[in-house]
Design a protein around this motif. Structure first.
Motif, PDB file in Angstrom:
ATOM      1  N   ASN A 219       0.709  -1.203   0.123  1.00 60.22           N
ATOM      2  CA  ASN A 219      -0.077  -0.058  -0.113  1.00 60.22           C
ATOM      3  C   ASN A 219       0.928   1.321   0.060  1.00 60.22           C
ATOM      4  O   ASN A 219       0.274   2.279   0.319  1.00 60.22           O
ATOM      5  CB  ASN A 219      -0.946   0.030   1.093  1.00 60.22           C
ATOM      6  N   ALA A 220       2.185   1.217  -0.336  1.00 60.64           N
ATOM      7  CA  ALA A 220       3.012   2.223  -0.178  1.00 60.64           C
ATOM      8  C   ALA A 220       2.835   3.398  -1.159  1.00 60.64           C
ATOM      9  O   ALA A 220       2.379   2.877  -2.470  1.00 60.64           O
ATOM     10  CB  ALA A 220       4.544   1.865  -0.544  1.00 60.64           C
ATOM     11  N   ALA A 221       2.918   4.337  -1.162  1.00 58.60           N
ATOM     12  CA  ALA A 221       2.858   5.607  -2.256  1.00 58.60           C
ATOM     13  C   ALA A 221       4.058   5.519  -3.258  1.00 58.60           C
ATOM     14  O   ALA A 221       5.298   5.438  -2.760  1.00 58.60           O
ATOM     15  CB  ALA A 221       2.789   6.749  -1.632  1.00 58.60           C
ATOM     16  N   ILE A 222       3.834   5.405  -4.357  1.00 56.34           N
ATOM     17  CA  ILE A 222       4.926   5.319  -5.466  1.00 56.34           C
ATOM     18  C   ILE A 222       4.856   6.587  -6.300  1.00 56.34           C
ATOM     19  O   ILE A 222       4.007   6.939  -6.816  1.00 56.34           O
ATOM     20  CB  ILE A 222       4.580   4.180  -6.623  1.00 56.34           C
ATOM     21  N   PRO A 223       6.228   7.237  -6.137  1.00 58.09           N
ATOM     22  CA  PRO A 223       6.413   8.401  -7.195  1.00 58.09           C
ATOM     23  C   PRO A 223       6.236   7.941  -8.413  1.00 58.09           C
ATOM     24  O   PRO A 223       6.441   7.015  -9.024  1.00 58.09           O
ATOM     25  CB  PRO A 223       7.801   8.748  -6.800  1.00 58.09           C
ATOM     26  N   TYR A 224       5.477   8.879  -9.477  1.00 57.99           N
ATOM     27  CA  TYR A 224       5.217   8.646 -10.799  1.00 57.99           C
ATOM     28  C   TYR A 224       5.864   9.859 -11.552  1.00 57.99           C
ATOM     29  O   TYR A 224       5.991   9.397 -12.815  1.00 57.99           O
ATOM     30  CB  TYR A 224       3.782   8.160 -11.005  1.00 57.99           C
ATOM     31  N   ILE A 225       6.051  10.962 -11.079  1.00 61.23           N
ATOM     32  CA  ILE A 225       6.062  12.063 -11.830  1.00 61.23           C
ATOM     33  C   ILE A 225       7.822  12.028 -12.700  1.00 61.23           C
ATOM     34  O   ILE A 225       7.738  12.639 -13.583  1.00 61.23           O
ATOM     35  CB  ILE A 225       6.101  13.340 -10.968  1.00 61.23           C
ATOM     36  N   ASP A 226       8.422  11.126 -12.048  1.00 60.43           N
ATOM     37  CA  ASP A 226       9.698  10.918 -12.624  1.00 60.43           C
ATOM     38  C   ASP A 226       9.799  10.393 -13.858  1.00 60.43           C
ATOM     39  O   ASP A 226      10.757  10.247 -14.849  1.00 60.43           O
ATOM     40  CB  ASP A 226      10.731  10.530 -11.918  1.00 60.43           C
ATOM     41  N   ALA A 227       8.488   9.711 -14.277  1.00 62.19           N
ATOM     42  CA  ALA A 227       8.445   8.987 -15.338  1.00 62.19           C
ATOM     43  C   ALA A 227       8.706   9.787 -16.596  1.00 62.19           C
ATOM     44  O   ALA A 227       9.060   9.480 -17.713  1.00 62.19           O
ATOM     45  CB  ALA A 227       6.813   8.286 -15.509  1.00 62.19           C
ATOM     46  N   ALA A 228       8.143  11.077 -16.510  1.00 57.42           N
ATOM     47  CA  ALA A 228       8.446  12.077 -17.316  1.00 57.42           C
ATOM     48  C   ALA A 228       9.826  12.064 -17.873  1.00 57.42           C
ATOM     49  O   ALA A 228      10.135  12.011 -19.202  1.00 57.42           O
ATOM     50  CB  ALA A 228       8.052  13.502 -17.062  1.00 57.42           C
ATOM     51  N   ASP A 229      10.865  12.453 -16.976  1.00 58.10           N
ATOM     52  CA  ASP A 229      12.243  12.513 -17.235  1.00 58.10           C
ATOM     53  C   ASP A 229      12.865  11.038 -17.965  1.00 58.10           C
ATOM     54  O   ASP A 229      13.712  10.958 -18.837  1.00 58.10           O
ATOM     55  CB  ASP A 229      12.768  13.048 -16.103  1.00 58.10           C
ATOM     56  N   ARG A 230      12.324  10.125 -17.130  1.00 64.20           N
ATOM     57  CA  ARG A 230      12.939   8.768 -17.514  1.00 64.20           C
ATOM     58  C   ARG A 230      12.568   8.287 -18.791  1.00 64.20           C
ATOM     59  O   ARG A 230      13.419   7.724 -19.529  1.00 64.20           O
ATOM     60  CB  ARG A 230      12.365   7.688 -16.379  1.00 64.20           C
ATOM     61  N   PHE A 231      11.340   8.370 -19.328  1.00 67.60           N
ATOM     62  CA  PHE A 231      10.863   7.881 -20.569  1.00 67.60           C
ATOM     63  C   PHE A 231      10.605   9.135 -21.627  1.00 67.60           C
ATOM     64  O   PHE A 231      10.170   8.816 -22.868  1.00 67.60           O
ATOM     65  CB  PHE A 231       9.633   7.088 -20.569  1.00 67.60           C
ATOM     66  N   GLY A 232      11.214  10.437 -21.388  1.00 67.56           N
ATOM     67  CA  GLY A 232      10.986  11.409 -22.479  1.00 67.56           C
ATOM     68  C   GLY A 232       9.732  11.767 -22.887  1.00 67.56           C
ATOM     69  O   GLY A 232       9.647  12.229 -23.789  1.00 67.56           O
ATOM     70  N   VAL A 233       8.915  11.965 -21.957  1.00 71.90           N
ATOM     71  CA  VAL A 233       7.508  12.532 -22.428  1.00 71.90           C
ATOM     72  C   VAL A 233       7.411  13.762 -21.190  1.00 71.90           C
ATOM     73  O   VAL A 233       8.258  13.756 -20.288  1.00 71.90           O
ATOM     74  CB  VAL A 233       6.332  11.501 -21.997  1.00 71.90           C
ATOM     75  N   SER A 234       6.247  14.596 -21.548  1.00 73.53           N
ATOM     76  CA  SER A 234       6.245  15.449 -20.416  1.00 73.53           C
ATOM     77  C   SER A 234       5.653  15.581 -19.120  1.00 73.53           C
ATOM     78  O   SER A 234       4.703  14.262 -19.095  1.00 73.53           O
ATOM     79  CB  SER A 234       5.294  16.780 -21.160  1.00 73.53           C
ATOM     80  N   ARG A 235       5.946  16.010 -18.047  1.00 76.50           N
ATOM     81  CA  ARG A 235       5.206  15.850 -16.790  1.00 76.50           C
ATOM     82  C   ARG A 235       3.862  16.032 -16.804  1.00 76.50           C
ATOM     83  O   ARG A 235       3.118  15.379 -16.264  1.00 76.50           O
ATOM     84  CB  ARG A 235       5.969  17.023 -15.900  1.00 76.50           C
ATOM     85  N   THR A 236       3.209  17.120 -17.714  1.00 75.09           N
ATOM     86  CA  THR A 236       1.739  17.227 -17.838  1.00 75.09           C
ATOM     87  C   THR A 236       1.399  16.015 -18.268  1.00 75.09           C
ATOM     88  O   THR A 236       0.009  15.660 -17.907  1.00 75.09           O
ATOM     89  CB  THR A 236       1.494  18.328 -18.780  1.00 75.09           C
ATOM     90  N   HIS A 237       1.902  15.257 -19.414  1.00 77.18           N
ATOM     91  CA  HIS A 237       1.290  14.227 -19.887  1.00 77.18           C
ATOM     92  C   HIS A 237       1.253  12.972 -18.886  1.00 77.18           C
ATOM     93  O   HIS A 237       0.058  12.385 -18.740  1.00 77.18           O
ATOM     94  CB  HIS A 237       2.139  13.754 -21.007  1.00 77.18           C
ATOM     95  N   VAL A 238       2.352  12.977 -18.159  1.00 79.42           N
ATOM     96  CA  VAL A 238       2.247  11.796 -17.136  1.00 79.42           C
ATOM     97  C   VAL A 238       1.083  12.058 -16.158  1.00 79.42           C
ATOM     98  O   VAL A 238       0.441  11.379 -15.712  1.00 79.42           O
ATOM     99  CB  VAL A 238       3.684  11.438 -16.553  1.00 79.42           C
ATOM    100  N   ARG A 239       0.992  13.362 -15.823  1.00 77.28           N
ATOM    101  CA  ARG A 239      -0.142  13.798 -14.811  1.00 77.28           C
ATOM    102  C   ARG A 239      -1.476  13.458 -15.117  1.00 77.28           C
ATOM    103  O   ARG A 239      -2.360  13.020 -14.567  1.00 77.28           O
ATOM    104  CB  ARG A 239       0.380  15.299 -14.186  1.00 77.28           C
ATOM    105  N   ASN A 240      -1.494  13.798 -16.446  1.00 74.06           N
ATOM    106  CA  ASN A 240      -2.764  13.590 -17.016  1.00 74.06           C
ATOM    107  C   ASN A 240      -3.180  12.211 -17.075  1.00 74.06           C
ATOM    108  O   ASN A 240      -4.527  11.911 -16.741  1.00 74.06           O
ATOM    109  CB  ASN A 240      -3.097  14.367 -18.376  1.00 74.06           C
TER     110      ASN A 240
END
Length: 313
Positions: A219-240
């Motif tokens: 049930n741990a909280a997993i950071p996800y926003i770093d996927a933008a930098d990791r995979f070359g997409v925008s943070r807005t895209h990942v957040r949406n």
């Protein structure tokens, strides 16, 4: 789950039932093996992420390998043309001819597709995969057999896992009649399609699930926003994308600034269902391909001059 149709295509009883795969006690282990392999396949290559991990381009990528392998130069109706590609994509809901033309043009620009005039009929333009596309598809296909090998180690998935080029062609040719059933089964997976229809969605999905599996607390909280930098997409895209996943009941966005998620039970259940559907289809195709592979090997054992890929049809 298309059992009657798959048994018709296989020519007998399936080796595995869908429920047998979905309820296998080692399914979490198979899931982890698949997640690790898939993330590794694309991580560190932003070009492939941007090029292929968007629904339209990815479907073109998959259909190219199958259509090319399935064509018979002596039968015009099987030729790999843009029109043939459009017919295949229409099964998956991509009916816009203009969009397909754009996708084909993009893949030609980056060296994944080639086009030439048909021998004897210059009015017809044939498409062909390049070695670059074939190499990536071979790796992609092996990745999707890894979870089957984990669950059923007594089954022979050796040729596909060893990236045997002749078997890869045979496997792709075998896939062609399975495509309609595959398309129908995909439409039964709305949560999978939620990610599939977003650029880099499958990779982001797999990365956050792998991070959740690596966490000591389910049930741990997993950071996800770093996927933008990791995979070359925008943070807005990942957040949406995560906002859409939350609306679908798959995750709960949490943490300061909403930069973390908790994976909800529906997400695990729907992901495992999608993974099981893929294994169900791939095992059925493998049954047919391995039968033809064994027959082809018998022929080549008697005549070493006969190319194995040519005897597999």
């Amino acid at each position: 789950m298309e059992r009657d149709e798959l048994e018709r295509l296989v020519g007998g009883r399936l080796r595995l039932t869908f429920d047998e795969i979905l309820n296998h006690p080692r399914l979490p282990e198979a899931r982890r093996a698949y997640l690790e392999s898939f993330v590794h396949l694309y991580e560190g290559d932003p070009f492939l992420v941007r090029l292929l991990l968007e629904a339209g381009r990815f479907l073109v990528f998959l259909c190219v390998a199958v259509l090319e392998a399935a064509q018979d130069p002596s039968r015009r109706e099987t030729w790999f043309t843009v029109a043939a590609l459009k017919r295949q994509l229409a099964m998956y809901g991509y009916a816009s001819g203009r969009q397909v033309d754009h996708l084909v043009a993009r893949l030609r620009e980056v060296g994944f597709l080639e086009q030439s005039r048909a021998p004897g009929d210059g009015r017809v333009r044939l498409l062909a995969a390049t070695d670059k596309l074939r190499a990536h598809h071979t790796e992609w296909l092996a990745t999707h057999y890894i979870p089957l090998a984990v669950l059923f180690p007594d089954h022979d998935y050796g040729p596909v896992l060893s990236r045997d080029r002749a078997f890869h062609v045979l496997h792709c040719r075998t896939c062609f009649p399975f495509n309609p059933a595959s398309a129908r089964l995909m439409m039964t997976l709305p949560d999978t399609l939620l990610f599939f229809t977003h650029a880099a969605g499958p990779l982001i999905q797999n990365a956050v699930l792998l991070a959740a599996m690596d966490a000591a607390d389910p049930n741990a909280a997993i950071p996800y926003i770093d996927a933008a930098d990791r995979f070359g997409v925008s943070r807005t895209h990942v957040r949406n994308l995560m906002g859409n996943a939350e609306a679908a009941g798959l995750v709960r966005i949490t943490g300061r600034g909403g930069h973390s998620i908790v994976i909800l039970p529906r997400f695990w259940a729907s992901y495992d269902r999608g993974l099981a559907v893929g294994m169900y289809l791939h095992d059925a195709v493998n049954l047919v391909a391995m039968r033809q592979w064994a027959r082809a090997k018998d022929v080549t054992d008697g005549d070493a001059t006969v190319p194995l890929a040519m005897t597999a049809s």
